[in-house]
Design a protein around this motif. Structure first.
Motif, PDB file in Angstrom:
ATOM      1  N   ARG A 153       0.834  -1.212   0.000  1.00 23.23           N
ATOM      2  CA  ARG A 153       0.000   0.000   0.000  1.00 23.23           C
ATOM      3  C   ARG A 153       0.865   1.257   0.000  1.00 23.23           C
ATOM      4  NH1 ARG A 153      -2.760  -1.347   4.844  1.00 23.23           N
ATOM      5  NH2 ARG A 153      -3.448   0.784   5.045  1.00 23.23           N
ATOM      6  N   TRP A 154       1.983   1.222   0.717  1.00 23.07           N
ATOM      7  CA  TRP A 154       2.883   2.375   0.749  1.00 23.07           C
ATOM      8  C   TRP A 154       3.470   2.605  -0.648  1.00 23.07           C
ATOM      9  CZ3 TRP A 154       7.223   2.836   4.974  1.00 23.07           C
ATOM     10  CH2 TRP A 154       7.794   4.115   4.931  1.00 23.07           C
ATOM     11  N   ILE A 155       3.977   1.539  -1.247  1.00 23.83           N
ATOM     12  CA  ILE A 155       4.571   1.647  -2.581  1.00 23.83           C
ATOM     13  C   ILE A 155       3.533   2.126  -3.589  1.00 23.83           C
ATOM     14  CG2 ILE A 155       5.567   0.299  -4.487  1.00 23.83           C
ATOM     15  CD1 ILE A 155       6.914  -1.451  -2.223  1.00 23.83           C
ATOM     16  N   GLU A 156       2.352   1.550  -3.565  1.00 21.13           N
ATOM     17  CA  GLU A 156       1.303   1.934  -4.512  1.00 21.13           C
ATOM     18  C   GLU A 156       0.861   3.382  -4.314  1.00 21.13           C
ATOM     19  OE1 GLU A 156      -1.645  -1.071  -3.826  1.00 21.13           O
ATOM     20  OE2 GLU A 156      -0.503  -2.585  -4.943  1.00 21.13           O
ATOM     21  N   ALA A 157       0.709   3.812  -3.082  1.00 20.05           N
ATOM     22  CA  ALA A 157       0.283   5.191  -2.819  1.00 20.05           C
ATOM     23  C   ALA A 157       1.345   6.180  -3.286  1.00 20.05           C
ATOM     24  CB  ALA A 157      -0.031   5.379  -1.334  1.00 20.05           C
ATOM     25  N   LEU A 158       2.606   5.878  -3.020  1.00 22.41           N
ATOM     26  CA  LEU A 158       3.686   6.759  -3.469  1.00 22.41           C
ATOM     27  C   LEU A 158       3.773   6.751  -4.995  1.00 22.41           C
ATOM     28  CD1 LEU A 158       6.001   8.685  -2.976  1.00 22.41           C
ATOM     29  CD2 LEU A 158       7.468   6.684  -2.483  1.00 22.41           C
ATOM     30  N   ARG A 159       3.661   5.590  -5.595  1.00 20.82           N
ATOM     31  CA  ARG A 159       3.667   5.495  -7.063  1.00 20.82           C
ATOM     32  C   ARG A 159       2.566   6.368  -7.652  1.00 20.82           C
ATOM     33  NH1 ARG A 159       1.023   0.391  -8.678  1.00 20.82           N
ATOM     34  NH2 ARG A 159      -0.719   1.752  -8.187  1.00 20.82           N
ATOM     35  N   ASP A 160       1.367   6.262  -7.103  1.00 20.45           N
ATOM     36  CA  ASP A 160       0.243   7.031  -7.624  1.00 20.45           C
ATOM     37  C   ASP A 160       0.465   8.537  -7.472  1.00 20.45           C
ATOM     38  OD1 ASP A 160      -0.868   4.596  -8.248  1.00 20.45           O
ATOM     39  OD2 ASP A 160      -2.369   4.647  -6.648  1.00 20.45           O
ATOM     40  N   ALA A 161       1.053   8.957  -6.358  1.00 23.37           N
ATOM     41  CA  ALA A 161       1.352  10.380  -6.164  1.00 23.37           C
ATOM     42  C   ALA A 161       2.381  10.844  -7.199  1.00 23.37           C
ATOM     43  CB  ALA A 161       1.858  10.635  -4.744  1.00 23.37           C
ATOM     44  N   LEU A 162       3.391  10.020  -7.439  1.00 21.26           N
ATOM     45  CA  LEU A 162       4.399  10.379  -8.437  1.00 21.26           C
ATOM     46  C   LEU A 162       3.787  10.491  -9.831  1.00 21.26           C
ATOM     47  CD1 LEU A 162       7.376   8.178  -7.180  1.00 21.26           C
ATOM     48  CD2 LEU A 162       7.189  10.687  -7.032  1.00 21.26           C
ATOM     49  N   VAL A 163       2.917   9.554 -10.179  1.00 16.58           N
ATOM     50  CA  VAL A 163       2.252   9.597 -11.491  1.00 16.58           C
ATOM     51  C   VAL A 163       1.427  10.876 -11.611  1.00 16.58           C
ATOM     52  CG1 VAL A 163       0.499   8.483 -12.939  1.00 16.58           C
ATOM     53  CG2 VAL A 163       2.315   7.104 -11.877  1.00 16.58           C
ATOM     54  N   ARG A 164       0.677  11.207 -10.578  1.00 21.45           N
ATOM     55  CA  ARG A 164      -0.106  12.451 -10.600  1.00 21.45           C
ATOM     56  C   ARG A 164       0.803  13.674 -10.705  1.00 21.45           C
ATOM     57  NH1 ARG A 164      -2.183  10.572  -6.040  1.00 21.45           N
ATOM     58  NH2 ARG A 164      -1.928  12.549  -4.959  1.00 21.45           N
ATOM     59  N   GLY A 165       2.059  13.524 -10.247  1.00 22.16           N
ATOM     60  CA  GLY A 165       3.031  14.613 -10.318  1.00 22.16           C
ATOM     61  C   GLY A 165       3.793  14.657 -11.633  1.00 22.16           C
ATOM     62  N   GLY A 166       3.422  13.815 -12.574  1.00 17.76           N
ATOM     63  CA  GLY A 166       4.030  13.879 -13.889  1.00 17.76           C
ATOM     64  C   GLY A 166       5.036  12.787 -14.215  1.00 17.76           C
ATOM     65  N   TRP A 167       5.200  11.823 -13.347  1.00 15.88           N
ATOM     66  CA  TRP A 167       6.151  10.740 -13.608  1.00 15.88           C
ATOM     67  C   TRP A 167       5.509   9.685 -14.517  1.00 15.88           C
ATOM     68  CZ3 TRP A 167      10.681   9.226 -10.406  1.00 15.88           C
ATOM     69  CH2 TRP A 167      11.136  10.267  -9.607  1.00 15.88           C
ATOM     70  N   PRO A 168       6.295   9.098 -15.425  1.00 13.16           N
ATOM     71  CA  PRO A 168       5.807   7.932 -16.168  1.00 13.16           C
ATOM     72  C   PRO A 168       5.552   6.777 -15.197  1.00 13.16           C
ATOM     73  CG  PRO A 168       7.796   8.838 -17.185  1.00 13.16           C
ATOM     74  CD  PRO A 168       7.623   9.523 -15.859  1.00 13.16           C
ATOM     75  N   VAL A 169       4.536   5.981 -15.471  1.00 16.41           N
ATOM     76  CA  VAL A 169       4.109   4.926 -14.549  1.00 16.41           C
ATOM     77  C   VAL A 169       5.256   3.981 -14.173  1.00 16.41           C
ATOM     78  CG1 VAL A 169       2.559   2.946 -14.236  1.00 16.41           C
ATOM     79  CG2 VAL A 169       1.706   5.033 -15.299  1.00 16.41           C
ATOM     80  N   ALA A 170       5.991   3.490 -15.141  1.00 15.80           N
ATOM     81  CA  ALA A 170       7.052   2.512 -14.848  1.00 15.80           C
ATOM     82  C   ALA A 170       8.135   3.117 -13.959  1.00 15.80           C
ATOM     83  CB  ALA A 170       7.659   1.984 -16.146  1.00 15.80           C
ATOM     84  N   GLN A 171       8.530   4.343 -14.242  1.00 17.01           N
ATOM     85  CA  GLN A 171       9.560   4.982 -13.418  1.00 17.01           C
ATOM     86  C   GLN A 171       9.019   5.330 -12.034  1.00 17.01           C
ATOM     87  OE1 GLN A 171      10.442   7.797 -16.552  1.00 17.01           O
ATOM     88  NE2 GLN A 171      12.587   7.096 -16.539  1.00 17.01           N
ATOM     89  N   ALA A 172       7.763   5.707 -11.962  1.00 17.24           N
ATOM     90  CA  ALA A 172       7.151   5.987 -10.662  1.00 17.24           C
ATOM     91  C   ALA A 172       7.102   4.722  -9.815  1.00 17.24           C
ATOM     92  CB  ALA A 172       5.748   6.556 -10.847  1.00 17.24           C
ATOM     93  N   ALA A 173       6.749   3.600 -10.433  1.00 14.31           N
ATOM     94  CA  ALA A 173       6.684   2.329  -9.702  1.00 14.31           C
ATOM     95  C   ALA A 173       8.070   1.928  -9.198  1.00 14.31           C
ATOM     96  CB  ALA A 173       6.098   1.236 -10.587  1.00 14.31           C
TER      97      ALA A 173
END
Length: 187
Positions: free
Chosen positions: A124-144
Motif C-alpha cells: 500500500r505504501w509503494i502503490e500510494a507513493l507510485r500514484d502520487a508520483l504519477v499524478r506529479g508527472g512521472w511515467p508509470v514505470a519509473q514511478a513504480a
C-alpha cells in the motif's frame, strides 16, 4: 506512571516492547512490566494473548500509516503529500532511532502468522507513493520503480542505523531519497 484504563492506552506501550524484543522475545512479563498491568488485565484487553496483542499493535501501526502517509499520498496534491510523507516518516521512526515494527515482524518467524498485514503495509505504501508520483508527472514505470526504491531505502536505512547505532544514517538516506523524487525524470 499513569493508570491505564483503556485498551487503546496499552497498545503503544506494547508496540515498543515488540519493537525492542521482537515477537518471540516479548514475554508477558516484559509487557506487564512496561504497561504496569497484571496478566489478568492484559487478558481482559487481549483475550487471544500475545497474538491478539500483536494484531492490535499491527492494526495501530497500520491506522497511523493509513491516516498520515497512504491517504495523503493517494488524495492530496502530490508535492504536498510527498513532503508530508518525508516529515511523517522521519517523525514516526524518530529520525532513525525507532525500529520499523512491521519490518521486524517480516524478518522473523512471525512473518507467516501476520503475512497479509505485513505485505499490505509495504504494498500500500509503494502503490500510494507510485500514484502520487504519477499524478506529479512521472511515467508509470519509473514511478513504480522509484516508489519501491524509496520504501526499500527507508527500511534499509532503519536497519543500517540500528546496526551501526548511528541514527544519522537514516537522515542521510532520507535526504538522498528525497532528492531523487524532487523532479520527474525527463522523458
Amino acid at each position: 506512571m499513569r493508570t491505564l484504563y483503556e485498551r487503546a492506552d496499552v497498545i503503544p506501550l506494547i508496540a515498543e516492547v515488540f519493537r525492542e524484543h521482537g515477537f518471540e522475545g516479548t514475554s508477558l512479563s516484559r509487557i506487564t512490566e512496561t504497561t504496569g498491568l497484571g496478566k489478568g488485565s492484559l487478558y481482559h484487553f487481549f483475550p487471544g494473548g500475545k497474538d491478539d496483542m500483536a494484531r492490535a499493535v499491527l492494526d495501530h501501526v497500520d491506522g497511523w500509516f493509513e491516516r498520515e502517509i497512504y491517504a495523503p499520498l493517494r488524495d492530496d496534491a502530490p508535492g504536498l503529500a510527498i513532503a508530508r510523507m518525508w516529515r511523517g516518516v522521519d517523525g514516526y521512526f524518530r529520525s532513525g532511532r525507532r525500529v520499523c515494527l512491521v519490518g521486524a515482524f517480516a524478518l522473523d518467524e512471525t512473518r507467516d502468522r501476520f503475512a497479509a498485514v505485513i505485505a499490505s503495509y509495504f504494498t500500500r505504501w509503494i502503490e500510494a507513493l507510485r500514484d502520487a508520483l504519477v499524478r506529479g508527472g512521472w511515467p508509470v514505470a519509473q514511478a513504480a520503480d522509484s516508489a519501491e526504491e524509496v520504501v526499500l531505502g527507508i527500511q534499509g536505512a532503519l536497519v543500517l542505523a540500528r546496526a551501526t547505532n548511528d541514527a544519522a544514517v537514516f537522515g542521510r538516506a532520507l535526504a538522498r531519497l528525497q532528492r531523487r523524487l524532487q523532479q520527474p525524470p525527463s522523458l
